[in-house]
Design an enzyme around this catalytic site. Structure first.
Site, PDB file in Angstrom:
ATOM      1  CE1 TYR A  56      69.908  43.884  -7.797  1.00 23.93           C
ATOM      2  CE2 TYR A  56      69.211  41.598  -7.636  1.00 23.93           C
ATOM      3  CZ  TYR A  56      70.221  42.548  -7.694  1.00 23.93           C
ATOM      4  OH  TYR A  56      71.514  42.154  -7.631  1.00 23.93           O
ATOM      5  CD  GLU A  96      71.291  47.046 -11.044  1.00 22.10           C
ATOM      6  OE1 GLU A  96      72.096  46.130 -10.892  1.00 22.10           O
ATOM      7  OE2 GLU A  96      70.957  47.483 -12.167  1.00 22.10           O
ATOM      8  CG  ASP A 135      84.974  58.084   8.093  1.00 27.25           C
ATOM      9  OD1 ASP A 135      83.786  57.868   8.389  1.00 27.25           O
ATOM     10  OD2 ASP A 135      85.806  57.176   7.889  1.00 27.25           O
ATOM     11  CB  THR A 175      78.356  53.652  10.350  1.00 16.27           C
ATOM     12  OG1 THR A 175      78.419  54.227  11.663  1.00 16.27           O
ATOM     13  CG2 THR A 175      79.767  53.374   9.854  1.00 16.27           C
ATOM     14  CE  LYS A 223      81.326  52.140  13.222  1.00 17.61           C
ATOM     15  NZ  LYS A 223      82.634  52.634  12.729  1.00 17.61           N
ATOM     16  NE  ARG A 233      76.529  45.272  11.463  1.00 15.46           N
ATOM     17  CZ  ARG A 233      77.456  45.855  12.225  1.00 15.46           C
ATOM     18  NH1 ARG A 233      78.570  46.301  11.715  1.00 15.46           N
ATOM     19  NH2 ARG A 233      77.252  45.970  13.525  1.00 15.46           N
TER      20      ARG A 233
HETATM   21  C1  LIG Z   1      83.312  52.230  11.593  1.00 12.97           C
HETATM   22  C2  LIG Z   1      84.073  53.137  10.723  1.00 12.97           C
HETATM   23  C3  LIG Z   1      84.123  52.964   9.328  1.00 12.97           C
HETATM   24  C4  LIG Z   1      83.617  51.741   8.608  1.00 12.97           C
HETATM   25  O1  LIG Z   1      82.379  51.275   8.826  1.00 12.97           O
HETATM   26  P1  LIG Z   1      81.979  49.809   8.319  1.00 12.97           P
HETATM   27  O2  LIG Z   1      80.504  49.843   8.328  1.00 12.97           O
HETATM   28  O3  LIG Z   1      82.599  48.840   9.274  1.00 12.97           O
HETATM   29  O4  LIG Z   1      82.550  49.635   6.948  1.00 12.97           O
HETATM   30  C5  LIG Z   1      84.771  53.918   8.571  1.00 12.97           C
HETATM   31  N1  LIG Z   1      85.359  54.983   9.139  1.00 12.97           N
HETATM   32  C6  LIG Z   1      85.363  55.172  10.466  1.00 12.97           C
HETATM   33  C7  LIG Z   1      86.035  56.366  11.024  1.00 12.97           C
HETATM   34  C8  LIG Z   1      84.733  54.260  11.303  1.00 12.97           C
HETATM   35  O5  LIG Z   1      84.748  54.440  12.626  1.00 12.97           O
END
Ligand SMILES: *Cc1c(COP(=O)(O)O)cnc(C)c1O
Length: 413
Positions: A60, A62, A206, A232, A235, A241
């Protein structure tokens, strides 16, 4: 059957819980015996999997390194500092927060850092490839903020920059979001910065999809332009993840507080350690070569699909992502996806800009990790078109898929 990437763990599981072990092995078999063309997926390395399956999962923690709400954090603090330092150096960012549990959590925290409920936000509309967190009424973003959507040009499929500027001037948003789940081209971050400056808005990039290409030098970086970059780690970047946030030093404290304690509790230290491993891998010349091959493969795949008669959005790609309308082959995206799934080609449907039917969304991150190159992309496109047209039966297609993936095991023994 045995698993090559985490033998001890799986042996323990097989003895103690054969029912669950069978499920894990079944999924590994599915991943390695079918074609993984989902644009958001990849195969992370055995080292990343090892960190994920480590004792750090028990801890843990935090708070942040040196300022935790729990005892015994001295070792995991080192892991998190390493992940932060590697992320900062990989992306040339002044500050990195590596605690976000997912891409969506990172976006939630970015909004929490910069916005108040009710603020206006300008983002790519969902029908054009905006993510759920970019204003979907089913998501917190659409419920708590007043989203205005920009779109793409009906002819070219490219982001309509004139519309972005006009909407920004009209609505004076508090933030502008650039980034998409399906846009196959580079985003002009300098343009978005200019518009944001003109109307006094924050710029949030994003970069969940292209951040791995950015790491490998195969796509432009949003870091010099955006106030906050959300991403993320699972990807194209090929890590565990999870999510991350990059920003300037001026926003560091606001971003950190928006992650913990505002939107999250304890950090997942095993995932953060795995992120550190992935950032280390992404800093190597081998990863840069990988990222460039991902794009080269996607370009060949897009061109080959167009040769087969599919309508490729924007006429091609700059990234790992290809979206295409199979309508000229006689079926819509949903039907096509079903036929392809039965044949062992796993991919997604997506909205097609300015169309009533859905299209197909594919990516080359996973197959490139397996070692596939241009020649295999051509084979995949031919097989895909044959299956969608109904010319190649599932049984024969499955054989062809097995033959194709057989030479490229994701986790070689
Ligand atoms: C994949 C993605 C997310 C979210 O990712 P998660 O890990 O599934 O929550 C947010 N924004 C964009 C543009 C994405 O392609």
């Amino acid at each position: 059957m045995s698993v090559t990437h985490a033998p001890q763990t799986t042996d323990v599981l097989t003895r103690q819980d054969p029912e669950l072990a069978e499920i894990l092995l079944g999924e590994l078999h599915r991943q390695s015996s079918t074609l993984q063309l989902i644009a958001a997926e990849n195969f992370c390395s055995p080292a990343v999997l090892a960190a994920l399956g480590s004792a750090l999962a028990n801890k843990y923690a935090e708070g942040y390194p040196g300022a935790r709400h729990h005892g015994g954090c001295e070792i995991v603090d080192v892991a998190e500092r390493l992940a932060v330092d590697r992320a900062k150096s990989l992306f040339g960012a002044e500050h990195a927060n590596v605690q976000s549990h997912s891409g969506s959590s990172a976006v939630l925290a970015a909004y929490a850092a910069l916005l108040r409920p009710g603020d206006t936000v300008l983002a790519l509309g969902l029908p054009y490839g905006g993510h759920l967190t970019h204003g979907s009424p089913a998501n917190f973003s659409g419920r708590w903020f007043d989203f205005v959507g920009y779109g793409v040009d009906a002819e070219t499929g490219l982001i309509d920059h004139d519309q972005v500027r006009t909407l920004a001037r009209t609505h004076r948003p508090k933030a502008i979001v650039c980034g998409s789940i399906a846009y196959p081209r580079h985003i002009d971050y300098a343009f978005f910065r200019e518009v944001a400056d003109e109307v006094g808005a924050y710029l949030i990039a994003d970069a969940a999809h292209p951040i791995g290409l950015v790491a490998g030098g195969a796509a432009p970086s949003p870091v010099p332009y955006a106030d906050v970059v959300c991403a993320t780690t699972h990807k194209v970047l090929r890590g565990p993840r999870g999510g991350m946030i990059l920003c300037g030093g001026d926003l560091a404290e606001r971003v950190d507080r928006a992650v913990f304690p505002f939107t999250q509790g304890g950090a997942q230290m095993h995932t953060i350690a795995a992120k550190a491993v992935a950032f280390g891998e992404a800093a190597t010349p081998a990863f840069a070569a990988y990222a460039h091959q991902v794009v080269a493969n996607a370009r060949v795949l897009a061109a080959a699909l167009a040769d087969e008669g599919l309508v490729v959005t924007t006429g091609g790609t700059d990234t790992h992502l290809v979206t295409a309308d199979p309508a000229p082959l006689g079926v819509d995206g949903r039907t096509a996806r079903g036929r392809l799934a039965a044949a062992g080609l796993v991919l997604d449907c997506c909205a097609l800009p300015h169309a009533d039917t859905r299209g197909l969304r594919l990516g080359t991150a996973a197959v490139t990790t397996q070692g596939m190159a241009e020649k295999e992309m051509e084979r995949i496109a031919a097989l895909l078109a044959g299956v969608v047209r109904g010319e190649v039966e599932s049984v024969r297609a499955r054989e062809e898929v097995r033959d194709l993936v057989g030479g490229f095991p994701p986790y070689p023994a």
